[in-house]
Design an enzyme around this catalytic site. Structure first.
Site, PDB file in Angstrom:
ATOM      1  N   SER A 130       0.817  -1.216   0.000  1.00 61.09           N
ATOM      2  CA  SER A 130       0.000   0.000   0.000  1.00 61.09           C
ATOM      3  C   SER A 130       0.849   1.262   0.000  1.00 61.09           C
ATOM      4  CB  SER A 130      -0.937   0.013   1.211  1.00 61.09           C
ATOM      5  OG  SER A 130      -0.195   0.069   2.415  1.00 61.09           O
ATOM      6  N   UNK A 131       2.154   1.116  -0.159  1.00 62.58           N
ATOM      7  CA  UNK A 131       3.060   2.269  -0.158  1.00 62.58           C
ATOM      8  C   UNK A 131       3.435   2.630  -1.592  1.00 62.58           C
TER       9      UNK A 131
END
Length: 267
Positions: A130-131
């Site tokens: 999710s980065u």
């Protein structure tokens, strides 16, 4: 009773001291996040950051206009990351923390330093799906892996989500993943990572987040360990997460190996 009260007082004082030390840096980050919610400022800052990038290894960070930067969740995440960085036990030149992780494919607990092979450097790449900056630079990391696999070993360490869908959400994240509630959640997320980097060694941090804490890895971070010591400590992501620095270190290391072999031949 008095001993218990003394321990609690000591903890309270330690916590207060920590807050005072972190507060200036945190307030500066909070002001920056607030300013970045003004789109005209955001575009100028991102443009300047893009101009400073070192070619294809470090593509610029992309932040869509729809993403809110100054929120309660973002402030919590920034404070958490700064606290981990301040309290980490991994430091340049010191013994590398030997924390527990789990091999994604084998579902087996090991320790990080178990993944070392003799004197070869071990590159630790901490991050999550999710980065956006981590995922954007994953292809560059894979290129480095393929080019230096003959002299070093590489390990991707999946930590807690940088931008969980039920936290500081980012529409730029390639995957919308909620916070991990159990180890199985983290293993499922790591399987997505494994699909992005087939053939790579991927492990997950345990649910105590001991690796993340020991290495101050949140949101993403690079380390190099050799002879069980930290020989390279990258900056905190996203600003300090630079694949180009990793490549430069490995290139210098390779040149050193070549020069030492040449010296032996001359002798």
């Amino acid at each position: 009773m008095h001993d218990s009260g003394g321990v609690q007082m000591a903890r309270a004082l330690k916590h207060a001291a920590l807050c005072l030390m972190l507060l200036p840096r945190f307030l500066l980050a909070a002001v920056m996040l607030w300013l970045l919610d003004f789109l005209c400022i955001r575009k100028k800052v991102l443009l300047k950051m893009g101009e400073r990038q070192d070619g294809p290894d470090d593509p610029p960070v992309c932040v869509s206009d729809s993403n809110k930067m100054f929120t309660l969740e973002s402030l919590r995440a920034v404070w958490y990351g700064q606290k981990l960085d301040f309290l980490k036990s991994a430091h340049l030149g010191r013994t590398a923390p030997n924390t527990e992780v789990m091999l994604v494919q084998e579902r087996r607990q090991v320790r990080i330093l178990d993944c070392m092979k003799g004197k070869r450097p071990l590159i630790l790449n901490f991050g999550s799906c999710s980065u956006p900056p981590f995922m954007t630079r994953l292809a560059a990391f894979q290129r480095v892996v393929s080019q230096y696999a003959d002299i070093a070993d590489f390990l991707v360490v999946y930590i807690e989500e940088a931008h969980p869908s039920d936290g500081w959400v980012s529409s730029d994240a390639p995957y919308q993943i909620p916070k991990h509630r159990c180890l199985e959640d983290r293993l499922r997320a790591a399987q997505l990572m494994l699909a992005e980097v087939p053939g790579s060694n991927v492990v997950v941090d345990n649910m105590d987040n001991s690796s993340n804490a020991a290495y101050g890895a949140y949101f993403e971070r690079l380390y190099i360990v050799r002879d069980e010591r930290v020989v390279y400590q990258g900056g905190r992501g996203p600003e300090g997460y630079r694949i180009s620095e990793l490549r430069n270190w490995l290139e210098q290391y390779r040149n050193g190996l070549v020069n030492s072999q040449t010296a032996v031949l001359h002798v």
